[in-house]
Design a protein around this motif. Structure first.
Motif: not given
Length: 743
Positions: A393-409
């Protein structure tokens, strides 16, 4: 397990129980062995009463009867030590036996309840002899202290001195064992090194027992070899601990423990409850565990995570720290991780890859893949400064999605520090302000190097004013260290600074912000008098990123630049001298986020909260000239294509380029005559695969070139051609064709 109990004739008899049949309630004796102990054979032969040790057995039995316990256990006569198999089984079971006891009685023959002192004709307190008792220096008594829930201490007269709870302060000071361990906290919550330290000064009669007495402390089992010597016994113990606590073949994935990428501080006050909670959440079988430390800026979240990492470093095969304040920072951190891993596992991430112009996203994926390998389950990742999380629900362009940087296993342990309470990954722990005034005084005293502050009533008042905020306390302490002012003087200055802030910055509604800003303003006023160059550098810092500002980046001064700036950058001595003053006041530290230490000089960083203060307080009236200077310095520092390995410097500049882009996007810099700088920033972004940002900077450069040189000047058309290339790389073929046609 053999247990004693009283017969109807008042004598003892022994009963034998197997594991599932051991009575739920029994007492157990803890003592030091003496010269005439009653053995298993003595009790069997009926010759026990003539020995001095018989009195201890009587004492234990009578005390157990008073406590309503039928059975009791005494090691001297309940184990047949002539039977090697039985002895080995007993030693491997002993921790459990003490742990299962309803009551443990500690008999201290060297402590008397009543000692008459002829000088003052009074009874000398027994506590002094209690603290010196030999019982605290014996190897076997360590497990006898920590394993049972209830431990009662008795004098040689058989009088109760107290229990483990009532004597906790004395026991902690004597043994160095934390209160949580004495209160029954699982021993696995404490690192191997810490548990080993509890036994460091303890001695055993047989040298191998130094190792065997620790089996229960580490919850391991091993056969006894009484001829092997202490060193071999300890080596076998360490091997068993390694197997039990760190997983199969963990050495295949080990990386040397290092936190060189993050600044440590000497003023951290251990938060035992939080440290214990973190460990409870993260301990497990290697499957994914995550904890989120959230709280105010400057509250000590980073230092808490570092304290945990240092305390439990032996529990992990590898510990990595990442700065995730934005995507550029976290990708740079992954580059550092790749280097750490490749040094010890070159076949996994070849070192040559880091010397090439490898895409940062590929580097991130390489590290994540290594962390996801089967059996690589005992690593700890610390994601620090996750203050702009991507939320639904937030649209901050500077926001970081930490899930992209978590190991998948689904494996390993993760700590995330953030100011946001809305991060929903794992379990949350709120890091609050210091509630104990003594902890606040400890920070003030340590940083100021004024030991007398612990008893200074003005220091108490100051600590109360600073409201348990570690960063504010450290700033105040650094000021007191650098000046001869008294604490009462500082307290007066603080109240004046607070009142002035209320007038000049009424929008600062947060008590925390006002507290921090007030302490920094006091330091800044003193810095201005001591070295004006330092004060001006701090003001200038607002126009750069808070991390990794270095000498050469500011060395593009032209003759029309401010005189103070030319003076600051005339040589490294001048620059380092200005930074040193800021560092002495606790405002600046050596940068730990630069991944390119070999490229130009080492950088410096300031805390994110301090950076906010430089923006909103020191630059309350925005200085467009300084903003322009920052853009020109960053733009001029972008390397040329012919430079050797230009991408290395490009990556170092990314965070400062992001600050420039922010100022452009928010009309905080006038872009007249900045065409070449915008072009260079666009080139930097394009080379780093950040095509949206590159397009913004190229568009600005094109507008400036058209305005300055006209639409058909070669510089303008060169910019048009660059935009065509960018559009082509973005897949915008219609726009690309238009640019190519025009060029």
């Amino acid at each position: 397990m053999r247990l004693l109990h009283y017969n109807n004739d008042g004598d003892f008899s022994r009963s034998e129980f197997f594991e599932g049949d051991i009575p739920k309630k029994y007492a157990i004796l803890s003592h030091r062995w003496g010269a005439e102990e009653v053995t298993f054979k003595d009790l069997t032969d009926g010759t026990s009463k003539g020995k001095a040790g018989y009195g201890k057995i009587q004492f234990c039995g009578e005390q157990a009867r008073r406590d309503g316990l039928e059975y009791f256990w005494v090691d001297t006569c309940c184990i047949d030590k002539t039977n090697a198999v039985e002895l080995a089984e007993a030693i491997n079971s002993m921790f459990r036996w003490y742990q299962g006891a309803t009551k443990c009685y500690v008999y201290l023959p060297d402590v008397s309840r009543l000692r008459f002192d002829p000088v003052d004709k009074s009874n000398e307190p027994w506590q002094s002899t209690f603290r010196q008792s030999e019982w605290f220096r014996r190897g076997w008594t360590l497990q006898e202290l920590v394993a049972p829930a209830s431990v009662d201490f008795f004098s040689k007269e058989g009088e109760l001195l107290g229990n483990k709870a009532s004597l906790e302060r004395h026991i902690r000071e004597i043994t160095g064992i934390p209160a949580s361990a004495l209160r029954g906290c699982p021993l696995a919550d404490f690192s191997v090194a810490e548990r080993m330290s509890w036994a460091e000064c303890r001695e055993t009669f047989r040298q191998e027992d130094k190792a065997y007495s620790l089996l229960g402390i580490f919850d391991v089992n091993m056969p006894l070899i009484y001829s092997e010597g202490k060193e071999k016994a300890m080596q076998r113990l360490r091997e068993e601990i390694e197997k039990a606590s760190k997983g199969y073949k963990r050495e295949d994935f080990s990386v040397t423990f290092s936190l060189s990428d993050v600044s440590d501080v000497e003023y951290f006050v251990a938060r035992e409850d939080e440290l214990s909670n973190i460990h409870k959440i993260l301990k497990g079988d290697g499957s994914r565990r995550a904890v989120v430390l959230h709280g105010l800026g400057g509250i000590g979240k980073t230092q808490l995570s570092l304290a945990y990492a240092k305390r439990h470093k032996d529990d992990y095969s590898a510990i990595f720290w990442l700065n995730i304040k934005d995507e550029d920072s976290v990708k740079q951190s992954f580059t550092q991780l790749a280097k750490q891993i490749s040094r010890e596992h070159p076949s996994t991430i070849p070192a040559s890859n880091q010397e090439m112009k490898q895409n940062l996203d590929e580097m991130v994926e390489s590290v994540k893949a290594w962390l996801s390998l089967p059996r690589n389950t005992r690593w700890l990742m610390i994601y620090d400064n996750y203050d702009t999380p991507k939320l639904s629900g937030r649209t901050d362009p500077a926001a970081v999605d930490i899930r992209k940087f978590l190991p998948e296993s689904y494996q390993g342990s993760i700590i995330i520090t953030t100011r946001s309470s809305e991060v929903r990954i794992g379990q949350s722990i709120q890091v609050r302000k210091l509630s104990n005034i003594r902890d606040s005084l400890e920070i003030l005293s340590t940083v100021s190097r004024r030991q007398e502050l612990n008893t200074d009533p003005n220091a108490v008042k100051l600590a109360e004013e600073l409201d348990g905020l570690p960063l504010a306390l450290a700033t105040a302490g650094a000021y007191l260290d650098q000046t001869a002012r008294s604490v009462s003087d500082y307290l007066r200055l603080y109240k004046e600074s607070w009142a002035r802030l209320m007038e000049t910055s009424p929008e600062l509604s947060s008590y925390v912000d006002r507290t921090l800003y007030s302490t920094w303003q006091i330091s800044f006023d003193n810095i201005k008098q001591r070295n004006p160059l330092s004060a001006n550098l701090l003001r200038l810092w607002a126009y750069f990123d808070n991390q990794d500002l270095w000498f050469e980046l500011l060395q593009h001064s032209e003759s029309d630049n401010p005189k103070w700036l030319r003076e600051l950058t005339k040589d490294e001595l001048s620059f380092d001298g200005a930074v040193r003053v800021l560092s002495n006041y606790g405002l600046v530290e050596v940068a730990t986020t630069s991944s390119q230490e070999s490229i130009e000089s080492k950088g410096y960083s300031i805390h994110g909260c301090v950076h906010s203060w430089t923006i909103h307080a020191l630059n309350q009236e925005w200085d467009y000239d300084l903003a322009r200077l920052a853009v020109t310095f960053v733009g001029a520092h972008v390397p040329k294509e012919k430079d050797s390995q230009p991408w290395i410097m490009q990556r170092r500049l990314l965070q400062h380029a992001a600050r420039c882009l922010y100022m452009f996007s928010n009309s905080l810099v006038v872009d007249d005559e900045l065409a070449y700088d915008c072009h260079n920033l666009g080139h930097l972004y394009a080379d780093q695969g950040k095509l949206v940002e590159a397009e913004q900077m190229y568009q600005r450069a094109l507008q400036d070139f058209e305005k300055a040189w006209g639409p058909e000047h070669t510089s303008t058309l060169n910019m048009v051609n660059n935009l065509g290339i960018l559009y082509k790389n973005q897949g915008k073929l219609v726009e690309a064709e238009q640019m190519y046609q025009r060029a």
